[in-house]
Enzyme design. Sequence first.
Site, PDB file in Angstrom:
ATOM      1  N   ALA A 169      -1.352   1.908  -2.448  1.00 12.01           N
ATOM      2  CA  ALA A 169      -2.013   1.825  -3.753  1.00 12.01           C
ATOM      3  C   ALA A 169      -1.121   1.519  -4.960  1.00 12.01           C
ATOM      4  O   ALA A 169      -1.625   1.089  -5.985  1.00 12.01           O
ATOM      5  CB  ALA A 169      -2.791   3.108  -4.013  1.00 12.01           C
ATOM      6  N   ALA A 170       0.193   1.783  -4.882  1.00 11.30           N
ATOM      7  CA  ALA A 170       1.020   1.608  -6.087  1.00 11.30           C
ATOM      8  C   ALA A 170       1.228   0.124  -6.380  1.00 11.30           C
ATOM      9  O   ALA A 170       1.324  -0.665  -5.451  1.00 11.30           O
ATOM     10  CB  ALA A 170       2.371   2.291  -5.890  1.00 11.30           C
ATOM     11  N   PRO A 171       1.288  -0.273  -7.657  1.00 12.10           N
ATOM     12  CA  PRO A 171       1.246   0.595  -8.842  1.00 12.10           C
ATOM     13  C   PRO A 171      -0.156   1.006  -9.300  1.00 12.10           C
ATOM     14  O   PRO A 171      -0.285   1.792 -10.219  1.00 12.10           O
ATOM     15  CB  PRO A 171       1.925  -0.276  -9.906  1.00 12.10           C
ATOM     16  N   GLY A 172      -1.208   0.476  -8.700  1.00 13.32           N
ATOM     17  CA  GLY A 172      -2.516   1.023  -9.054  1.00 13.32           C
ATOM     18  C   GLY A 172      -3.543   0.013  -9.523  1.00 13.32           C
ATOM     19  O   GLY A 172      -4.614   0.393 -10.003  1.00 13.32           O
ATOM     20  N   GLY A 173      -3.254  -1.284  -9.375  1.00 14.25           N
ATOM     21  CA  GLY A 173      -4.227  -2.294  -9.801  1.00 14.25           C
ATOM     22  C   GLY A 173      -5.575  -2.079  -9.126  1.00 14.25           C
ATOM     23  O   GLY A 173      -6.609  -1.958  -9.782  1.00 14.25           O
ATOM     24  N   LYS A 174      -5.537  -2.004  -7.802  1.00 17.20           N
ATOM     25  CA  LYS A 174      -6.817  -1.884  -7.091  1.00 17.20           C
ATOM     26  C   LYS A 174      -7.400  -0.481  -7.240  1.00 17.20           C
ATOM     27  O   LYS A 174      -8.607  -0.302  -7.304  1.00 17.20           O
ATOM     28  CB  LYS A 174      -6.651  -2.278  -5.631  1.00 17.20           C
TER      29      LYS A 174
ATOM     30  N   ARG B  49       7.266   5.182  -6.300  1.00 17.86           N
ATOM     31  CA  ARG B  49       6.093   4.357  -6.611  1.00 17.86           C
ATOM     32  C   ARG B  49       4.829   5.212  -6.742  1.00 17.86           C
ATOM     33  O   ARG B  49       3.926   4.894  -7.514  1.00 17.86           O
ATOM     34  CB  ARG B  49       5.902   3.265  -5.548  1.00 17.86           C
TER      35      ARG B  49
ATOM     36  N   CYS C 247      -1.203 -10.737  -0.086  1.00 19.66           N
ATOM     37  CA  CYS C 247      -1.048 -11.878  -0.999  1.00 19.66           C
ATOM     38  C   CYS C 247      -0.258 -12.956  -0.251  1.00 19.66           C
ATOM     39  O   CYS C 247       0.843 -13.302  -0.647  1.00 19.66           O
ATOM     40  CB  CYS C 247      -0.438 -11.473  -2.336  1.00 19.66           C
TER      41      CYS C 247
ATOM     42  N   GLU D 151       0.268   6.387  -1.808  1.00 19.38           N
ATOM     43  CA  GLU D 151       1.434   5.504  -1.793  1.00 19.38           C
ATOM     44  C   GLU D 151       2.551   6.213  -1.035  1.00 19.38           C
ATOM     45  O   GLU D 151       2.866   7.358  -1.310  1.00 19.38           O
ATOM     46  CB  GLU D 151       1.866   5.181  -3.236  1.00 19.38           C
TER      47      GLU D 151
HETATM   48  N1  SAM Z   1      -2.612  -2.130  -4.055  1.00 23.01           N
HETATM   49  C1  SAM Z   1      -1.528  -2.212  -5.012  1.00 23.01           C
HETATM   50  C2  SAM Z   1      -2.090  -2.668  -6.334  1.00 23.01           C
HETATM   51  O1  SAM Z   1      -3.165  -3.280  -6.367  1.00 23.01           O
HETATM   52  O2  SAM Z   1      -1.466  -2.385  -7.371  1.00 23.01           O
HETATM   53  C3  SAM Z   1      -0.397  -3.084  -4.520  1.00 23.01           C
HETATM   54  C4  SAM Z   1       0.106  -2.652  -3.167  1.00 23.01           C
HETATM   55  S1  SAM Z   1       1.474  -3.522  -2.542  1.00 23.01           S
HETATM   56  C5  SAM Z   1       0.797  -5.042  -2.062  1.00 23.01           C
HETATM   57  C6  SAM Z   1       1.758  -2.715  -1.030  1.00 23.01           C
HETATM   58  C7  SAM Z   1       2.184  -1.264  -1.110  1.00 23.01           C
HETATM   59  O3  SAM Z   1       2.380  -0.781   0.233  1.00 23.01           O
HETATM   60  C8  SAM Z   1       3.492  -1.018  -1.847  1.00 23.01           C
HETATM   61  O4  SAM Z   1       3.285  -0.107  -2.891  1.00 23.01           O
HETATM   62  C9  SAM Z   1       4.423  -0.441  -0.786  1.00 23.01           C
HETATM   63  O5  SAM Z   1       5.271   0.565  -1.283  1.00 23.01           O
HETATM   64  C10 SAM Z   1       3.462   0.131   0.236  1.00 23.01           C
HETATM   65  N2  SAM Z   1       4.033   0.211   1.599  1.00 23.01           N
HETATM   66  C11 SAM Z   1       5.222  -0.269   2.038  1.00 23.01           C
HETATM   67  N3  SAM Z   1       5.395   0.033   3.332  1.00 23.01           N
HETATM   68  C12 SAM Z   1       4.320   0.728   3.734  1.00 23.01           C
HETATM   69  C13 SAM Z   1       3.931   1.333   4.962  1.00 23.01           C
HETATM   70  N4  SAM Z   1       4.687   1.253   6.029  1.00 23.01           N
HETATM   71  N5  SAM Z   1       2.757   1.988   4.994  1.00 23.01           N
HETATM   72  C14 SAM Z   1       1.966   2.052   3.908  1.00 23.01           C
HETATM   73  N6  SAM Z   1       2.288   1.496   2.728  1.00 23.01           N
HETATM   74  C15 SAM Z   1       3.439   0.839   2.635  1.00 23.01           C
END
Ligand code: SAM
Length: 457
Positions: free
Chosen positions: A106-111, A134, A226, A129
């Site tokens: 979820a980080a940083p929280g857009g969705k 984060r 993405c 997260e």
């Molecule tokens: N959904 C977020 C938003 O809309 O702001 C962006 C999320 S970003 C694409 C993916 C997130 O997955 C990151 O915050 C990252 O730290 C986390 N992540 C990294 N490895 C992970 C894992 N093994 N399991 C779950 N989450 C993980």
Amino acid sequence: MELPEAFRSRTKEILGDEYEAFEKALQGVSPTSIRRNEHKLNLCPRGENVPWCKSGYYLSDRPSFTMDPLIHGGAYYVQEASSMFLEQVFAQLVEQDSPRVLDLCAAPGGKSTHLASLLNGHGLLVSNEVIRTRAKILSENLTKWGAPNVVVTNNDPKDFSHLKGFFDLVFVDAPCSGEGMFRKDPQSITEWTVDNVKLCSERQRRIVADIFPTLKSEGILVYSTCTYNREEDEENVKWMAENLGAEVLPLNLDGSWGVSTSGLGYHFYPHKTKGEGFFLAVLRKTEDESEFRIRFSKEKENNKIAVPDVVRTWLTHPDNYKIWSNADSFYAIPAKQEAYIKALKAELNVIQSGVSLGCLKGKDVLPDESLALSWIINKRAFETVDLEWKDAIAFLKKDNILLPDSGKGWVMVQFEGVPLGFAKNLGNRVNNAYPQEWRIRMEVDASKYAPFFSFEK
Ligand code: SAM
């Protein structure tokens, strides 16, 4: 922009004749977009609406957002437009009034802030997260957004294994190779390799497999990345459907949006949609899942001290909330979600739940910053003062401010009607209660403040 040769040839294979237009679009400027918080501001910004999201807007320029007090008050979130497409899942497929929703990455929280808006205070959002630093940023952004029905957790997907059949909806916005961010964040180009795509794809499968049991039978999984490549997108969706027991669900699209579909999910390409590269797929769980049952434990209330009567007056509908205390602090969670939040606390590292209301300090009951920013505050319980831009920024820098026209005691400071936080007016001086860790550290430059909401004066 120098793209890796392997990326070019792989993407050409997917896009065929369209590839040139795609690469040309990557050389262009990233659109700037925001999503407004309808609980905080009635006004709309000047700018074109994002067609798949009611509260999303494109801005004509990218202003210095830090200089805008409204962003600190959670009145809007700066978010890439393609990602706002998840609204269509809610609009078209979610039938429950009060679903339990997990946003796993979820980080940083857009969705998560978007999901909180779509839930509109009903049901429960668990925003998770795995990376601790984060998770803190996620918590800050959700506190600013203000929804009362949110729990923030800091866990690995595996930690959810005892919550089988808990959620109606699970969102996995997976960590990915970042192809869709090449234009916005050129650094991501240097990190791209074919090996990393493979690594990401395998990790994505593990993440989804770990979390899938938490979904109810017929629950909905929304998987997004993405990226454009098939390994992280279509092949993974196919793998999920075949191995986890799920069927792919279609969404209705308006042809004018420019969204492409492969039959397994939806692609946003920068030469066809106004946004960055994005992929989203929706699956419904067909596998039977045991229903999550709350085990009521006879544990004693953990209230350490009685909640002072005044605290209830701070909420618009206090009866809808369970107000509890821990040490000398007070919190509110939606009463209907109390048992579920308890269940989450028993399994997970919950770093925030509901709204932190305030705490006792000697005889004084101090209101908390989260209360000012929340949707549930009864504004009439406090004297409010609207600050001019210069004073609002001084407040957000945690500098000294003066409130010559206010009475003594706790005052809620606002900017354009949007609460920013609390200050205690002592007459000859003011105690600024803005959280130290959130204060603006940047040098202030008034010339960089370019408001884009049309305020009526
Ligand atoms: N959904 C977020 C938003 O809309 O702001 C962006 C999320 S970003 C694409 C993916 C997130 O997955 C990151 O915050 C990252 O730290 C986390 N992540 C990294 N490895 C992970 C894992 N093994 N399991 C779950 N989450 C993980």
